[in-house]
Design a protein around this motif. Structure first.
Motif, PDB file in Angstrom:
ATOM      1  N   TYR A  27       0.827  -1.195   0.000  1.00  9.44           N
ATOM      2  CA  TYR A  27       0.000   0.000   0.000  1.00  9.44           C
ATOM      3  C   TYR A  27       0.866   1.252   0.000  1.00  9.44           C
ATOM      4  O   TYR A  27       2.006   1.245   0.483  1.00  9.44           O
ATOM      5  CB  TYR A  27      -0.909   0.015   1.242  1.00  9.44           C
ATOM      6  CG  TYR A  27      -1.785  -1.202   1.356  1.00  9.44           C
ATOM      7  CD1 TYR A  27      -3.028  -1.252   0.730  1.00  9.44           C
ATOM      8  CD2 TYR A  27      -1.361  -2.330   2.073  1.00  9.44           C
ATOM      9  CE1 TYR A  27      -3.829  -2.377   0.827  1.00  9.44           C
ATOM     10  CE2 TYR A  27      -2.157  -3.466   2.177  1.00  9.44           C
ATOM     11  CZ  TYR A  27      -3.392  -3.477   1.548  1.00  9.44           C
ATOM     12  OH  TYR A  27      -4.182  -4.597   1.641  1.00  9.44           O
ATOM     13  N   THR A  28       0.290   2.337  -0.516  1.00 11.22           N
ATOM     14  CA  THR A  28       0.966   3.624  -0.478  1.00 11.22           C
ATOM     15  C   THR A  28      -0.092   4.726  -0.442  1.00 11.22           C
ATOM     16  O   THR A  28      -1.295   4.452  -0.388  1.00 11.22           O
ATOM     17  CB  THR A  28       1.931   3.786  -1.669  1.00 11.22           C
ATOM     18  OG1 THR A  28       2.725   4.960  -1.474  1.00 11.22           O
ATOM     19  CG2 THR A  28       1.203   3.877  -3.000  1.00 11.22           C
ATOM     20  N   ILE A  29       0.352   5.976  -0.460  1.00  8.00           N
ATOM     21  CA  ILE A  29      -0.550   7.132  -0.446  1.00  8.00           C
ATOM     22  C   ILE A  29      -0.700   7.658  -1.866  1.00  8.00           C
ATOM     23  O   ILE A  29       0.273   7.698  -2.626  1.00  8.00           O
ATOM     24  CB  ILE A  29       0.016   8.253   0.455  1.00  8.00           C
ATOM     25  CG1 ILE A  29       0.226   7.758   1.886  1.00  8.00           C
ATOM     26  CG2 ILE A  29      -0.908   9.468   0.448  1.00  8.00           C
ATOM     27  CD1 ILE A  29       0.964   8.762   2.761  1.00  8.00           C
ATOM     28  N   LEU A  66       6.264   2.313  -0.706  1.00  6.05           N
ATOM     29  CA  LEU A  66       5.371   1.177  -0.828  1.00  6.05           C
ATOM     30  C   LEU A  66       5.594   0.349   0.433  1.00  6.05           C
ATOM     31  O   LEU A  66       6.686  -0.175   0.648  1.00  6.05           O
ATOM     32  CB  LEU A  66       5.687   0.364  -2.084  1.00  6.05           C
ATOM     33  CG  LEU A  66       4.718  -0.758  -2.488  1.00  6.05           C
ATOM     34  CD1 LEU A  66       5.051  -1.240  -3.898  1.00  6.05           C
ATOM     35  CD2 LEU A  66       4.736  -1.943  -1.543  1.00  6.05           C
ATOM     36  N   VAL A  67       4.595   0.261   1.278  1.00  7.37           N
ATOM     37  CA  VAL A  67       4.679  -0.545   2.497  1.00  7.37           C
ATOM     38  C   VAL A  67       4.096  -1.912   2.191  1.00  7.37           C
ATOM     39  O   VAL A  67       2.924  -2.015   1.781  1.00  7.37           O
ATOM     40  CB  VAL A  67       3.923   0.125   3.660  1.00  7.37           C
ATOM     41  CG1 VAL A  67       4.025  -0.732   4.915  1.00  7.37           C
ATOM     42  CG2 VAL A  67       4.479   1.516   3.922  1.00  7.37           C
ATOM     43  N   LEU A 127      -7.053   2.640   8.774  1.00  8.82           N
ATOM     44  CA  LEU A 127      -5.980   3.596   8.512  1.00  8.82           C
ATOM     45  C   LEU A 127      -6.533   5.017   8.468  1.00  8.82           C
ATOM     46  O   LEU A 127      -7.237   5.389   7.529  1.00  8.82           O
ATOM     47  CB  LEU A 127      -5.294   3.273   7.182  1.00  8.82           C
ATOM     48  CG  LEU A 127      -4.598   1.915   7.084  1.00  8.82           C
ATOM     49  CD1 LEU A 127      -4.058   1.702   5.669  1.00  8.82           C
ATOM     50  CD2 LEU A 127      -3.477   1.797   8.106  1.00  8.82           C
ATOM     51  N   PRO A 128      -6.250   5.838   9.482  1.00  6.81           N
ATOM     52  CA  PRO A 128      -6.646   7.243   9.422  1.00  6.81           C
ATOM     53  C   PRO A 128      -5.905   7.958   8.295  1.00  6.81           C
ATOM     54  O   PRO A 128      -4.729   7.694   8.051  1.00  6.81           O
ATOM     55  CB  PRO A 128      -6.223   7.797  10.790  1.00  6.81           C
ATOM     56  CG  PRO A 128      -6.109   6.589  11.674  1.00  6.81           C
ATOM     57  CD  PRO A 128      -5.625   5.489  10.768  1.00  6.81           C
ATOM     58  N   LEU A 129      -6.602   8.843   7.583  1.00  9.03           N
ATOM     59  CA  LEU A 129      -5.964   9.625   6.532  1.00  9.03           C
ATOM     60  C   LEU A 129      -6.413  11.079   6.663  1.00  9.03           C
ATOM     61  O   LEU A 129      -7.565  11.366   6.982  1.00  9.03           O
ATOM     62  CB  LEU A 129      -6.241   9.065   5.138  1.00  9.03           C
ATOM     63  CG  LEU A 129      -7.639   9.057   4.541  1.00  9.03           C
ATOM     64  CD1 LEU A 129      -7.557   8.774   3.040  1.00  9.03           C
ATOM     65  CD2 LEU A 129      -8.534   8.008   5.181  1.00  9.03           C
ATOM     66  N   ASP A 147      -1.606   7.056   8.397  1.00 10.07           N
ATOM     67  CA  ASP A 147      -0.839   6.443   9.481  1.00 10.07           C
ATOM     68  C   ASP A 147      -0.123   5.191   8.994  1.00 10.07           C
ATOM     69  O   ASP A 147      -0.737   4.292   8.405  1.00 10.07           O
ATOM     70  CB  ASP A 147      -1.758   6.083  10.643  1.00 10.07           C
ATOM     71  CG  ASP A 147      -2.214   7.310  11.442  1.00 10.07           C
ATOM     72  OD1 ASP A 147      -1.964   8.437  10.969  1.00 10.07           O
ATOM     73  OD2 ASP A 147      -2.812   7.128  12.514  1.00 10.07           O
ATOM     74  N   GLY A 148       1.178   5.136   9.234  1.00  9.12           N
ATOM     75  CA  GLY A 148       1.994   3.997   8.859  1.00  9.12           C
ATOM     76  C   GLY A 148       2.514   4.021   7.443  1.00  9.12           C
ATOM     77  O   GLY A 148       3.413   3.251   7.099  1.00  9.12           O
TER      78      GLY A 148
END
Length: 283
Positions: free
Chosen positions: A153-155, A188-189, A200-202, A271-272
């Motif tokens: 996952y990523t933003i 990329l996590v 996941l808070p955004l 977060d993360g």
């Protein structure tokens, strides 16, 4: 693991971050963080090699950070996937996921300039969780099968020109496809480090003002359903990216709030998954 790409556009090199934040160069093992790399990625084995000191350290000082995936084959968008965003857009809650496509030419790094397109009048932001595909997925049967094709996952900032989207024939792709309209990253996590993608808070800020403050828990269609569903209509390939929708707070839903203009600063945090920052420019 946290994977990233550093260097000038078109000449990025792959890097992995250790648990203590130390960067290690992957150039000796991979040409890039692309579909071929992700298809063969074993995060456990890579973490073992990092811990054993088998990779050279990389100095990231002063280095540009590129998108964590090299030019995805396709970027799949999911629209109206948060109830509060659908409400602010004046749209009904969809019975099935709304899918659109963004060209890979929209993808830039997390700190790169975002360009208001020529003729653009209503450029908007959208903070989103992005899924990165690591295995080929077609006609996936269930959520378990969907989980197996996710690399991590990523933003994403799903930048949108609303005038093109709604006032030029009603075709979403027109409003989503300008160059620089999909900043990704910084990392990329890998999926093994994200315990629950639905918790996941955004958050998103414009010029320091908090505009979006939501959580992936508010999604109408969760991550695994999005992947399963999309695979019924297209083949998902390693390196593809899916942007999963945005919560309320976009400019479109804030009457009287000006749209983005050159000089504005957009920041997004999940977060993360890190934080990204773009300064708006003009095409």
């Amino acid at each position: 693991m946290k994977l990233l790409r550093v260097g000038p556009p078109g000449a990025e090199r792959p890097v992995v971050l250790g648990q203590d934040g130390t960067a290690y160069d992957l150039s000796g093992r991979a040409r890039d963080i692309d579909g071929a790399f992700l298809a063969g990625l074993d995060p456990v084995a890579l973490a073992r090699d990092v811990a054993a000191g088998l990779l050279p350290e990389a100095d990231l000082t002063g280095q540009r950070v590129g998108a964590p995936v090299a030019r995805p084959g396709k970027v799949v968008g999911i629209g109206l996937n948060y109830r509060d965003h659908a409400a602010e857009a004046g749209a009904p809650i969809p019975d099935e996921p709304v899918i659109f496509l963004k060209p890979s030419s929209t993808v830039v790094g997390p700190y790169d300039e975002v360009l208001v397109p020529r003729g653009g009048e209503k450029t908007d932001y959208e903070a989103e969780l992005a899924i990165v595909i690591g295995r080929t997925g077609r006609y996936l049967e269930d959520h378990r099968a969907a989980a197996e094709v996710i690399a991590g996952y990523t933003i994403a900032n799903d930048v949108t020109e609303r005038a093109f989207q709604f006032e030029r024939g009603g075709q979403w792709d027109k409003g989503k496809s300008a160059e620089t309209f999909t900043p990704l990253g910084p990392w990329l996590v890998t999926a093994d480090e994200v315990a629950d993608p639905q918790r996941l808070p955004l958050r998103l800020w414009v010029n320091g003002e908090l505009r979006q403050d939501g959580s992936t828990a508010q999604m109408i269609f969760p991550v695994l359903e999005i992947v399963r569903y999309a695979s019924q209509f297209m083949v998902l390939e390693p390196g593809d990216v899916i942007v999963t929708g945005t919560p309320a707070g976009v400019t479109l839903g804030r009457p009287g709030t000006p749209f983005l203009t050159p000089g504005d600063i957009v920041e997004i945090e999940i977060d993360g998954l890190g934080r990204q920052r773009q300064v708006l420019g003009k095409a």
